[in-house]
Every structure is written in structure tokens, then in C-alpha cells.
Write a protein that holds these residues in place. Structure first.
Motif, mmCIF file in Angstrom:
data_model
loop_
_atom_site.group_PDB
_atom_site.id
_atom_site.type_symbol
_atom_site.label_atom_id
_atom_site.label_comp_id
_atom_site.label_asym_id
_atom_site.label_seq_id
_atom_site.Cartn_x
_atom_site.Cartn_y
_atom_site.Cartn_z
ATOM 1 N N GLN A 1 24.736 25.508 57.014
ATOM 2 C CA GLN A 1 25.854 26.160 56.340
ATOM 3 C C GLN A 1 25.524 27.608 56.004
ATOM 4 N N GLY B 1 26.157 29.956 58.669
ATOM 5 C CA GLY B 1 27.559 30.136 59.041
ATOM 6 C C GLY B 1 28.013 29.336 60.238
ATOM 7 N N LYS B 2 27.247 28.285 60.593
ATOM 8 C CA LYS B 2 27.594 27.503 61.786
ATOM 9 C C LYS B 2 28.945 26.777 61.672
ATOM 10 N N ALA C 1 31.556 27.732 60.029
ATOM 11 C CA ALA C 1 32.598 28.756 60.172
ATOM 12 C C ALA C 1 32.736 29.178 61.634
ATOM 13 N N GLU C 2 31.605 29.301 62.330
ATOM 14 C CA GLU C 2 31.654 29.635 63.760
ATOM 15 C C GLU C 2 32.386 28.544 64.532
ATOM 16 N N ARG D 1 37.742 21.423 55.836
ATOM 17 C CA ARG D 1 37.443 22.051 54.544
ATOM 18 C C ARG D 1 38.194 21.314 53.438
ATOM 19 N N SER E 1 35.324 24.640 50.312
ATOM 20 C CA SER E 1 34.008 24.150 50.755
ATOM 21 C C SER E 1 34.188 23.198 51.938
ATOM 22 N N TRP E 2 33.096 22.990 52.666
ATOM 23 C CA TRP E 2 33.172 22.158 53.861
ATOM 24 C C TRP E 2 33.198 20.673 53.510
#
Length: 581
Positions: free
Chosen positions: A271, A274-275, A277-278, A327, A332-333
Motif C-alpha cells: 500500500q 501505491g500498488k 492505486a496503480e 475502497r 481506505s482500501w
């Protein structure tokens, strides 16, 4: 390794050559797919030594009926010197009887190849990532984790033996709320180590004594710096150190079982990099994530439920029951959002993925399969992905359930069980049933020295072979293949069973089912014990017949190869082949 293929592989090649000849003669279309063609033992041994379904599965493409095609195949196979008879059975199955010398040659192959007998090149060096255990880093390993750990580790060894490259991976769930709870629990132990009376561990925290040393280490490192500090100051450093301490404990627990992972992947690091989000951006570009409303819960809708717009992954497009949020409403994820990115990361370095999960995760299989299919197949062929679900193990002592609870701190640790009954007993027992079947682990039964205990039964088989060979050596007799023609039908049946090991390895690797090796070893042990018992009643059937040295040497050669196969199989399961019991 010898370049000579094992018997089943050799007969598969013979059949393939026959089918190629029939294509050349115009009886079948060129390049007829043969993936479904098998060569295996017939269900009824009285029907022959080998059976093939070739005519049954290829007749339609050959535009003829199965028995007619079987007649053409049988005609060619019957001419082979290794075949003593080839017959058509039922609607078009083909049964073969194999020449004795071919079986005896296979026994010699076991001796020649030794520890490599059964190895396969079917994996062709393809990389398989196997993720297993992946227990939350909040405490020591308990028996709830054990079965999946053993299944995953045995599968990794099996796939390597079958020609794959294997990555053994552990996914560290260190980004969820449970690691904050761990940090708070450790802070209590930290205060306790500094002499504070903490009383009862507050409800909702982890009460186990295993956190006491962690608290003491933090007290030594920080002194009273965080004694009265607000949580915002100590939560992160305490969490990092607590997770590191738990992983060290987990590694040590797994080592007791002979389990060592190649890779520990951190969810928190994933996290932070940024994986997720990618992954979301990548999926949005392909219209596989959209902003939408979740469906209301099925059944009676809770009073506090409100529709919320969330980023949803189109998992229904890939076989799931509904689209899934990546999300939460606070941005948050979700677990799924992080797992989606993690699996995409794994797929970058592997040709296939296998996850070993507890059966309680069955509800998440479809969504993760959908994610892998979407993220690895959108621009080409999807990376094959399988999830193997493993049922919990019920611990029994004298038939009574042993209760365990990770949160209460009264659970039965894996380390305690291994120290009580031994690594080999734990590992073999976990593979004596299909992983999806319920299992009882009774402390009394798993160490019982009886034929009803499969661990003892198989290890005793090997010990019995070693004892026989030691006795023979004392009488100046050594195993020899010089007079294998003296072996009788009972001995030949053992050879036929032993020769199945390479095909069992390939079948088990293809199905991702290492328990098949344990089942085979039990059958092999039963055959040897059965022959041994025959010798109890008939001295002429013993491995050592004093008045016939050549026969004794031939039988000892057979016994030595049975012992070799037991060693090979047990090595795949991570179990020692003991020489004395």
C-alpha cells in the motif's frame, strides 16, 4: 538422471507413435489433439496391466466408432515386443498385458535413478507461485494454520519434483486493524515491563503471554519514553516492532515443521508503494472499475444501511456474483482492493498462481479469481490461478475436543503439538485426507504403533526394508538384479504398483494434490507388509531364503527399490524415512 523414460512414459510414447502412424495412413486427421488420451492401470487388475482410452476419445475426430478405431490401435500395439496381449474391452477401451522383462527393466530403473526416480520434466521450468500459511502476524502459529502450511509446502516440493520452478510465498497482512490491536496489546505489556500494574488485559486486546517478551524488549529499547505518551506517538513504532517480532516467531514455528518460505510480502509495503492505486487506475482505463452503488444486503435490510457510491470492480464480468468495492467509504482500501493489487504483483513473476486458503475464505474465491482473470488476461492470456481450500483440523485428546482460541491466548500452538508428537507425524497426518475433507487429529492415535495409523504404517515399511537389508548383509547377502527372472507373481505385483510412482507424481502435480503421494505410499506399504506376512506362513516366500542365494538377492533387490520409493515419496511430503522403529 537417465534419459530412459519410465514404463508409463514409454508406453505413452509407444501409443503416440501408433496414433501418428494411423494419422499418416489416413485413419485420423493430421494433428488430432491427444491431450485427453491416457495410459493408466485398468480399474480391474484382472483386465490387464495397462489401459488406454485412446479409441474412446479420438473416434469422433476419426469419424468412426470407438471399437473400429480400437481395432486399428490394437493391431499395431500387439506387434510391440513389450506387449504380450492387446484386447478391446466394452465400447472401445484397450487393455494391454506387458511382458515380464519390461516390468523387471522398470525395477532396474528405480535402482539406476534412485532419488530421481519419479522426477518429471512436465513443468518445463515454468514458475509457479504458491502462497500458503499467510496467518495474520498477531501471534504464534496454532493448529488452525497447520494443515494449510503442510499442504502448501508439500505441493511446492511436488511441483519442483515435477519440473517447475517454485516460489514459496507468505503474504503478511500487516495493514489492517488487527495489527493496531496488536500494537495496543504490546503497549500494555510494555507498561507491565516498566513495573505498572496493568490488571486484566482489556477486552478486545490479545491477552497471550507470548507478548510479554515483546513488551520487555520495547521497555529496554525505549525506557519510559512512551509510558504516558498519546497513542498517536507510539502506535506506529510499536506496530512495526510487534509485527517484526511476530514474524520472527512465526518463522521459528514453521521451521519446526521444516517449512521455509522464499518470500514474505508485506501488505503495508504494498500500500505504501501505491500498488492498489496503480491497479485501480489500470482497471479504470479499461472500464473495469466504475463508481457505483452497492446492492442492499440480502434479506432484511439493516436500519442503519445507506446506499454509498464506491469504486466497484466489474467482477461479474469474470464470473462473480456481484461487483465488488475496492475502497471503503472513507477512501481506505478494502481487503479485496489490496488483495487485487497483491495478486497482480505476484502474477508479474510467475506463470501460474496457487493460493492455499482456509475453508472459511471460500466466499472470496470468486472475486479474487475474477481479479486475476481481469488483470492478467485483459491484454492477453490470463495467468492460471487456483485456490485450494483446506478444512480446519479438530484436535482431540482421548477422543475429547481440545479447545483453542487465538484471541483468548489459550490456543494450542503448533510448536506444542510438534514437540509432543514430532514433525513427521504432524506433516504426514495432515496429508492422509483430501484437504477439503474434515479431519480429526487425535494425539493418541497419531502416535499409535498400529496398521491403523498411516504414519506408522508407512515409516514401518521403510524400517522393515532397512532391517531386512541389514540382516542380509550380516549373512553376506547383497541385493542383485542378476536373477530377477526368479521373482514370482506376488513379487511382480509389487513391481507393477511401484512403477506407478512417476505417473502418480505427474497426476498429483497436475491436480495440485500432494495427498495423492501419501495415498500411494500407504498402498505401497500395504503391498510390502502383505508380502512380509505371506513369508510368516511360508518360509519359501521370505525375502531371505537361506537355501537359495540367487532368489534371495533378487528379492532383496526388490525390497531395496521399494525402500527407495518410500524415501522418494516421503521426501516430497517433508517426512523422514526412518531406518529403525
Amino acid at each position: 538422471m537417465s534419459d530412459t523414460p519410465t514404463l508409463y512414459a514409454r508406453f505413452t510414447e509407444k501409443l503416440d507413435a501408433v496414433l501418428a502412424a494411423l494419422e499418416a495412413e489416413g485413419h485420423m486427421p493430421p494433428d488430432t489433439p491427444r491431450r485427453a488420451v491416457t495410459v493408466e492401470p485398468p480399474r480391474d487388475p484382472s483386465h490387464g496391466d495397462l489401459a488406454t482410452n485412446a479409441a474412446m476419445v479420438l473416434a469422433k475426430q476419426a469419424k468412426t466408432n470407438p471399437r473400429a478405431l480400437a481395432g486399428l490401435i490394437v493391431e499395431k500395439l500387439a506387434a510391440d515386443p513389450d506387449v504380450t496381449s492387446a484386447e478391446i474391452a466394452g465400447p472401445g477401451f484397450i487393455n494391454l498385458r506387458v511382458a515380464r522383462e519390461a516390468w523387471l527393466a522398470e525395477l532396474r530403473a528405480v535402482a539406476e535413478l534412485g532419488a530421481d526416480y519419479g522426477k518429471s520434466t512436465m513443468g518445463a521450468g515454468r514458475t509457479v507461485n504458491i502462497e500458503y500459511v499467510s496467518a495474520n502476524p498477531t501471534g504464534p502459529m496454532h493448529m488452525g494454520h497447520c494443515r494449510g502450511a503442510v499442504v502448501g509446502d508439500a505441493l511446492a516440493s511436488l511441483l519442483e519434483f515435477a519440473g517447475h520452478k517454485v516460489i514459496r510465498e507468505y503474504y503478511v497482512n500487516d495493514a489492517g486493524g488487527q495489527v493496531d490491536v496488536l500494537a495496543r496489546s504490546v503497549h500494555v505489556r510494555y507498561r507491565e515491563a516498566l513495573g505498572k500494574d496493568v490488571g486484566e488485559i482489556p477486552e478486545g486486546l490479545y491477552p497471550g503471554d507470548y507478548l510479554v517478551p515483546v513488551g520487555e524488549a520495547l521497555a529496554e529499547e525505549f525506557g519510559d519514553r512512551y509510558l504516558a505518551a498519546p497513542e498517536s506517538e507510539w502506535l506506529v513504532p510499536f506496530r512495526e516492532r510487534a509485527v517484526a517480532a511476530m514474524l520472527e516467531m512465526i518463522r521459528a514455528d514453521l521451521a519446526l515443521l521444516g517449512i521455509h518460505h522464499d518470500l514474505f510480502s508485506s501488505e503495508a509495503e504494498l500500500q505504501a508503494a501505491g500498488k492498489p492505486a496503480e491497479a485501480e487506475a489500470w482497471l479504470r482505463e479499461r472500464d473495469l472499475v466504475y463508481d457505483g452503488m452497492l446492492e442492499a444486503p440480502k434479506g432484511k435490510t439493516p436500519e442503519d444501511w445507506e446506499p454509498v457510491e464506491l469504486p466497484l470492480f466489474r467482477s461479474t464480468k469474470f464470473g462473480d456474483d456481484q461487483d465488488r468495492p475496492i475502497r471503503k467509504s472513507d477512501g481506505s482500501w478494502t481487503y479485496f482492493g489490496a488483495d487485487l493489487a497483491y495478486h497482480y504483483q505476484k502474477a508479474q513473476g510467475a506463470d501460474a498462481l496457487v493460493d492455499i486458503w482456509g475453508a472459511d475464505h471460500a466466499g472470496t474465491v470468486k472475486r479474487i479469481k475474477a481479479a486475476v482473470a481481469a488483470m492478467t488476461g485483459a491484454d492477453g492470456d490470463a495467468v492460471p490461478f487456483e485456490v485450494k481450500l483446506v478444512q480446519m483440523v479438530q484436535l482431540l485428546r482421548d477422543g475429547q475436543p481440545v479447545k483453542m482460541s487465538k484471541r483468548s491466548g489459550t490456543f494450542v500452538t503448533l510448536a506444542d503439538v510438534v514437540r509432543e508428537v514430532g514433525k513427521d507425524v504432524v506433516r504426514f497426518t495432515m496429508l492422509t485426507r483430501k484437504p477439503e475433507a474434515q479431519m480429526d487429529f487425535d494425539f493418541a492415535k497419531v502416535v499409535e504403533a498400529s496398521k491403523d495409523n498411516p504414519v506408522f504404517y508407512v515409516q514401518y515399511c521403510h524400517a522393515r526394508v532397512c532391517s531386512t537389508l541389514r540382516k542380509a548383509a550380516a549373512e553376506d547377502l547383497a541385493p542383485s538384479d542378476g536373477h530377477l527372472e526368479l521373482l514370482g507373481e506376488e513379487e511382480l505385483e509389487m513391481v507393477k504398483l511401484a512403477a506407478q510412482f512417476p505417473r502418480i507424481v505427474e497426476a498429483a502435480a497436475t491436480a495440485r494434490e500432494p495427498h495423492r503421494i501419501a495415498f500411494f505410499l500407504h498402498d505401497l506399504a500395504a503391498a510390502l507388509h502383505g508380502y512380509w506376512n505371506l513369508g510368516n506362513d511360508r518360509p519359501d516366500k521370505r525375502f531371505i531364503v537361506v537355501q537359495d542365494g540367487n532368489l534371495s538377492r533378487a528379492r532383496l533387490f526388490l525390497a531395496a527399490q521399494i525402500g527407495q520409493l518410500v524415501r522418494n515419496g516421503l521426501a516430497l511430503l517433508g517426512v523422514e524415512a526412518v531406518e529403525e522403529m
